[in-house]
Scaffold this motif. Structure first.
Motif, mmCIF file in Angstrom:
data_model
loop_
_atom_site.group_PDB
_atom_site.id
_atom_site.type_symbol
_atom_site.label_atom_id
_atom_site.label_comp_id
_atom_site.label_asym_id
_atom_site.label_seq_id
_atom_site.Cartn_x
_atom_site.Cartn_y
_atom_site.Cartn_z
ATOM 1 N N ALA A 127 -18.043 60.882 38.785
ATOM 2 C CA ALA A 127 -16.841 60.066 38.988
ATOM 3 C C ALA A 127 -15.761 60.402 37.970
ATOM 4 O O ALA A 127 -14.580 60.513 38.316
ATOM 5 N N ILE A 128 -16.158 60.589 36.723
ATOM 6 C CA ILE A 128 -15.178 60.896 35.677
ATOM 7 C C ILE A 128 -14.669 62.331 35.825
ATOM 8 O O ILE A 128 -13.469 62.589 35.707
ATOM 9 N N ALA A 129 -15.568 63.257 36.091
ATOM 10 C CA ALA A 129 -15.187 64.674 36.173
ATOM 11 C C ALA A 129 -14.249 64.960 37.326
ATOM 12 O O ALA A 129 -13.513 65.950 37.302
ATOM 13 N N SER A 130 -14.235 64.114 38.337
ATOM 14 C CA SER A 130 -13.364 64.349 39.487
ATOM 15 C C SER A 130 -11.906 64.021 39.189
ATOM 16 O O SER A 130 -11.035 64.166 40.049
ATOM 17 N N GLY A 131 -11.628 63.588 37.970
ATOM 18 C CA GLY A 131 -10.255 63.262 37.589
ATOM 19 C C GLY A 131 -10.177 62.020 36.748
ATOM 20 O O GLY A 131 -9.118 61.632 36.271
ATOM 21 N N GLY A 132 -11.323 61.403 36.555
ATOM 22 C CA GLY A 132 -11.382 60.105 35.914
ATOM 23 C C GLY A 132 -10.794 59.951 34.542
ATOM 24 O O GLY A 132 -10.339 58.860 34.207
ATOM 25 N N PRO A 133 -10.787 60.973 33.683
ATOM 26 C CA PRO A 133 -10.176 60.732 32.377
ATOM 27 C C PRO A 133 -8.703 60.339 32.469
ATOM 28 O O PRO A 133 -8.125 59.898 31.488
ATOM 29 N N MET A 299 -9.396 56.939 45.494
ATOM 30 C CA MET A 299 -10.448 57.550 44.683
ATOM 31 C C MET A 299 -11.325 56.483 44.028
ATOM 32 O O MET A 299 -12.556 56.590 43.998
ATOM 33 N N ILE A 300 -10.694 55.454 43.499
ATOM 34 C CA ILE A 300 -11.450 54.377 42.864
ATOM 35 C C ILE A 300 -12.268 53.629 43.907
ATOM 36 O O ILE A 300 -13.435 53.294 43.684
ATOM 37 N N LYS A 301 -11.669 53.402 45.067
ATOM 38 C CA LYS A 301 -12.374 52.731 46.158
ATOM 39 C C LYS A 301 -13.568 53.563 46.617
ATOM 40 O O LYS A 301 -14.672 53.035 46.820
ATOM 41 N N MET A 302 -13.366 54.867 46.779
ATOM 42 C CA MET A 302 -14.453 55.753 47.190
ATOM 43 C C MET A 302 -15.554 55.778 46.135
ATOM 44 O O MET A 302 -16.749 55.803 46.456
ATOM 45 N N GLY A 303 -15.165 55.762 44.873
ATOM 46 C CA GLY A 303 -16.133 55.797 43.787
ATOM 47 C C GLY A 303 -16.990 54.551 43.696
ATOM 48 O O GLY A 303 -17.951 54.518 42.925
ATOM 49 N N ASN A 304 -16.644 53.548 44.469
ATOM 50 C CA ASN A 304 -17.402 52.307 44.465
ATOM 51 C C ASN A 304 -18.146 52.074 45.776
ATOM 52 O O ASN A 304 -18.463 50.937 46.119
ATOM 53 N N ILE A 305 -18.431 53.166 46.487
ATOM 54 C CA ILE A 305 -19.245 53.052 47.695
ATOM 55 C C ILE A 305 -20.707 52.891 47.294
ATOM 56 O O ILE A 305 -21.310 53.796 46.715
ATOM 57 N N SER A 306 -21.257 51.730 47.558
ATOM 58 C CA SER A 306 -22.694 51.434 47.387
ATOM 59 C C SER A 306 -23.289 51.961 46.082
ATOM 60 O O SER A 306 -24.297 52.681 46.091
ATOM 61 N N PRO A 307 -22.722 51.626 44.937
ATOM 62 C CA PRO A 307 -23.311 52.120 43.687
ATOM 63 C C PRO A 307 -24.639 51.435 43.381
ATOM 64 O O PRO A 307 -24.844 50.267 43.714
ATOM 65 N N LEU A 308 -25.531 52.167 42.753
ATOM 66 C CA LEU A 308 -26.760 51.581 42.239
ATOM 67 C C LEU A 308 -26.453 50.989 40.869
ATOM 68 O O LEU A 308 -25.892 51.666 40.004
#
Length: 323
Positions: A127-133, A299-308
């Motif tokens: 999630a961070i490496a995709s642009g998160g910083p 991107m933030i919404k996608m990054g929160n798809i069904s997280p464990l």
């Protein structure tokens, strides 16, 4: 090929601009590692910048890894698991010859294991490496315990899907029309192999009969790049004339019939797009700020798809294998 410094700097100027404060109804938080691994963002940023400086294409590849992971099993790093051709998501048709950048994630994980042992999940690294910083990524995901080959084979959008199928696949994971168009804007950077678009250049018998939505001025050039006798592995930029800049030029190309992938061009040219995605393409082509904001939201919404979260899953020591 080495990155041109100007493009490298401009890319990060754009990405730095993308800052958004959002709330999501889950237990993820941007400060999850503030005490347990306070240097996390600095480490990821350093390793990602190094990888992109060596190969500009890697920016797009890391985005793609996160996208392809989240669409299958949710954002649990299941895509990173090694395995055989019937179990690993890496061997699914949508990943086999297009998903790349695994070694960058491995490098980041190695550094973090030396400084924050057993703390940071591979899913959060993705999630961070995709642009998160460059925006506030919500963190606290844990890693999945199994890959899903069939999910990758059937659930990922493909360059050949009709618009309604693409929309349906996004809806299946909780994303909407705005997310379809804004996330497609990730194709502002990166390359595509001939096999992903040569169906638009000729009939299956090899005769020249290009897709009528493709700008005729680029057909001959693309046919020369992708002869019918080739293995289909030659590549060309997804965003013609704006190769290494993350900007809204991609959408201008769609309006001018210069979208490379059929799945991109139909966002504007498909009959179904008139009442769904066409207006967004036009809006983004005229307003880069609007596109940037929507892209970050998606991107933030996608990054929160069904997280464990909590005690589910695990924190892998090696992103390629279960502990």
């Amino acid at each position: 090929m080495k990155t041109k410094p100007r493009n490298f700097i401009l890319y990060f100027q754009i990405m730095t601009f993308l800052v958004l404060f959002v709330g999501v109804n889950c237990q993820l938080t941007p400060n999850f590692y503030s005490k347990t691994c306070p240097n996390l963002l600095r480490v990821v940023r350093r390793e990602v910048q190094s990888a992109i400086k060596n190969e500009m294409r890697m920016a797009a590849s890391l985005l793609r890894l996160h996208f392809h992971d989240c669409f299958v099993n949710g954002c649990d790093a299941s895509l990173l698991l090694d395995g055989n051709s019937s179990t690993s998501e890496k061997f699914a048709p949508g990943n086999l010859n297009s998903a790349r950048g695994y070694e960058v994630i491995d490098n980041i994980k190695t550094v973090l294991e030396n400084t924050c042992t057993g703390i940071v999940s591979c899913a959060d690294i993705l999630a961070i490496a995709s642009g998160g910083p460059f925006w506030k990524v919500l963190l606290g995901r844990r890693d999945g315990l199994a890959a899903n080959f069939s999910g990758s084979s059937n659930g990922l959008p493909t360059p050949f899907d009709p618009l309604n199928t693409i929309i349906s696949k996004f809806q299946d994971v909780g994303l909407n029309l705005t997310d379809v168009v804004s996330l497609s804007g990730a194709h502002s950077i990166g390359l595509a192999r001939c096999t992903t678009f040569d169906n638009r250049l000729r009939n299956f018998n090899g005769t020249s009969s290009p897709d009528t939505t493709l700008d005729t001025t680029i057909v001959s050039e693309l046919q020369n790049l992708c002869p019918s006798t080739s293995d289909g592995n030659n590549t060309t930029p997804l965003d013609r004339n704006s190769t290494n800049l993350f900007d809204n030029h991609f959408f201008k190309n769609l309006i001018n019939g210069r979208g490379l992938l059929e799945s991109d061009q139909i966002l504007f040219s498909s009959d179904d797009a008139i009442t769904t995605t066409k207006t967004l393409v036009e809006t983004y082509s005229n307003n880069s700020t609007f596109f940037f904001n929507d892209f970050v939201n998606s991107m933030i919404k996608m990054g929160n798809i069904s997280p464990l979260i909590g005690s589910n899953g695990q924190i892998r020591t090696n992103c390629r294998v279960i502990n």
